[in-house]
Scaffold this motif. Sequence first.
Motif, PDB file in Angstrom:
ATOM      1  N   LEU A  81     -22.916 -34.665  30.246  1.00 21.85           N
ATOM      2  CA  LEU A  81     -23.922 -35.180  29.321  1.00 21.85           C
ATOM      3  C   LEU A  81     -24.342 -34.081  28.347  1.00 21.85           C
ATOM      4  O   LEU A  81     -24.210 -32.882  28.655  1.00 21.85           O
ATOM      5  N   GLU A 123     -30.062 -33.680  28.559  1.00 24.15           N
ATOM      6  CA  GLU A 123     -30.081 -35.083  28.960  1.00 24.15           C
ATOM      7  C   GLU A 123     -29.700 -35.180  30.434  1.00 24.15           C
ATOM      8  O   GLU A 123     -28.741 -34.558  30.882  1.00 24.15           O
ATOM      9  N   THR A 124     -30.446 -35.988  31.198  1.00 27.74           N
ATOM     10  CA  THR A 124     -30.251 -36.083  32.644  1.00 27.74           C
ATOM     11  C   THR A 124     -29.930 -37.511  33.052  1.00 27.74           C
ATOM     12  O   THR A 124     -30.530 -38.461  32.542  1.00 27.74           O
ATOM     13  N   ALA A 125     -28.982 -37.653  33.966  1.00 26.89           N
ATOM     14  CA  ALA A 125     -28.638 -38.972  34.497  1.00 26.89           C
ATOM     15  C   ALA A 125     -29.706 -39.428  35.479  1.00 26.89           C
ATOM     16  O   ALA A 125     -30.174 -38.659  36.322  1.00 26.89           O
ATOM     17  N   SER A 169     -26.410 -44.395  38.161  1.00 24.89           N
ATOM     18  CA  SER A 169     -25.025 -44.642  37.763  1.00 24.89           C
ATOM     19  C   SER A 169     -24.448 -45.739  38.643  1.00 24.89           C
ATOM     20  O   SER A 169     -24.914 -45.954  39.771  1.00 24.89           O
ATOM     21  N   ILE A 214     -23.861 -45.191  33.080  1.00 26.76           N
ATOM     22  CA  ILE A 214     -24.789 -44.098  33.362  1.00 26.76           C
ATOM     23  C   ILE A 214     -26.084 -44.340  32.594  1.00 26.76           C
ATOM     24  O   ILE A 214     -26.074 -44.467  31.364  1.00 26.76           O
ATOM     25  N   THR A 253     -29.593 -42.740  31.457  1.00 23.60           N
ATOM     26  CA  THR A 253     -30.120 -41.390  31.258  1.00 23.60           C
ATOM     27  C   THR A 253     -31.564 -41.438  30.777  1.00 23.60           C
ATOM     28  O   THR A 253     -32.098 -42.493  30.430  1.00 23.60           O
ATOM     29  N   GLN A 278     -16.124 -41.021  27.377  1.00 22.35           N
ATOM     30  CA  GLN A 278     -17.137 -42.003  27.027  1.00 22.35           C
ATOM     31  C   GLN A 278     -16.550 -43.063  26.105  1.00 22.35           C
ATOM     32  O   GLN A 278     -15.807 -42.761  25.172  1.00 22.35           O
TER      33      GLN A 278
END
Length: 266
Positions: free
Chosen positions: A11, A15-17, A20, A33, A35, A49
């Motif tokens: 990512l 930016e954090t997931a 999922s 995913i 985020t 992606q």
Amino acid sequence: MSLFFDNHFALPQGETAIKSAWSNNDFNMILAIATDKPRVIFVNEEGTQLPNFEIQRGKTTPVCLKWHPVFQSLAIGWSDGCVTLWNEDQRMTREDKVLHKSPLSIITFSSDGSRMVTGDQKGTVGVWRTHRGLTQVCSYKKEGAVNQIVFCSLIMNQEQTDNSNSLFFFGGASGAVCLADDLKNCSEVCKVNGSVKSILFYEKENSVIIITSHLLLVQFKLNLSEKLVPDRKVKLAVSGNIDYLTTIWTGQGLLATVSGENMVRM
């Protein structure tokens, strides 16, 4: 012989997931995913992606993801209570913003995908038809967050009930477990001490298994009136963090649990 490859996907920095979920199509697997940007993006099994497409709803965060068990459709639950159904073939989304007024906590499909059930943090449960769109069938209102839902196929006198495809159990923070369907029938069948951490249907024995926040595993057998009859109780030897407790079937009558420990318990 099977071959497995590590295909990494990174990512953007910062930016954090959040969540999922893999699709159920073996020929065109897609990883969805969610985020904190906030958005939902799609990645193929090569770690690339999918170009020119992502799902965003302003500053609203996606908090639940669940793929349809048959079609390439993804159900998304949002922090404002909106429910989205995205179709991969047509790249189209359908939404409902009316039923839920608080963040979604769980989305579950029936095995054939004809029904979807959603639960939120304030106890609202919605039942939906997902064929050719997103159609609300009915809803229920209970106390506390609903974060456990499981469909069940009840076998009575060696035959499935007429509404076996739509029967499901749900429970959560209040400790109450309810049995409901899509015909506006809903009844509380038991209440446990603490909150409900897992609900699993054991088809072989026509029973439901409930694991509580006090680490008590309780198995209830179902009789002809669809009432739960306590059958056995077991105290689980589990360490770690109870907030992370997750339980799945790994075989006939065999459960696996994880709870933040460095092990899987069977």
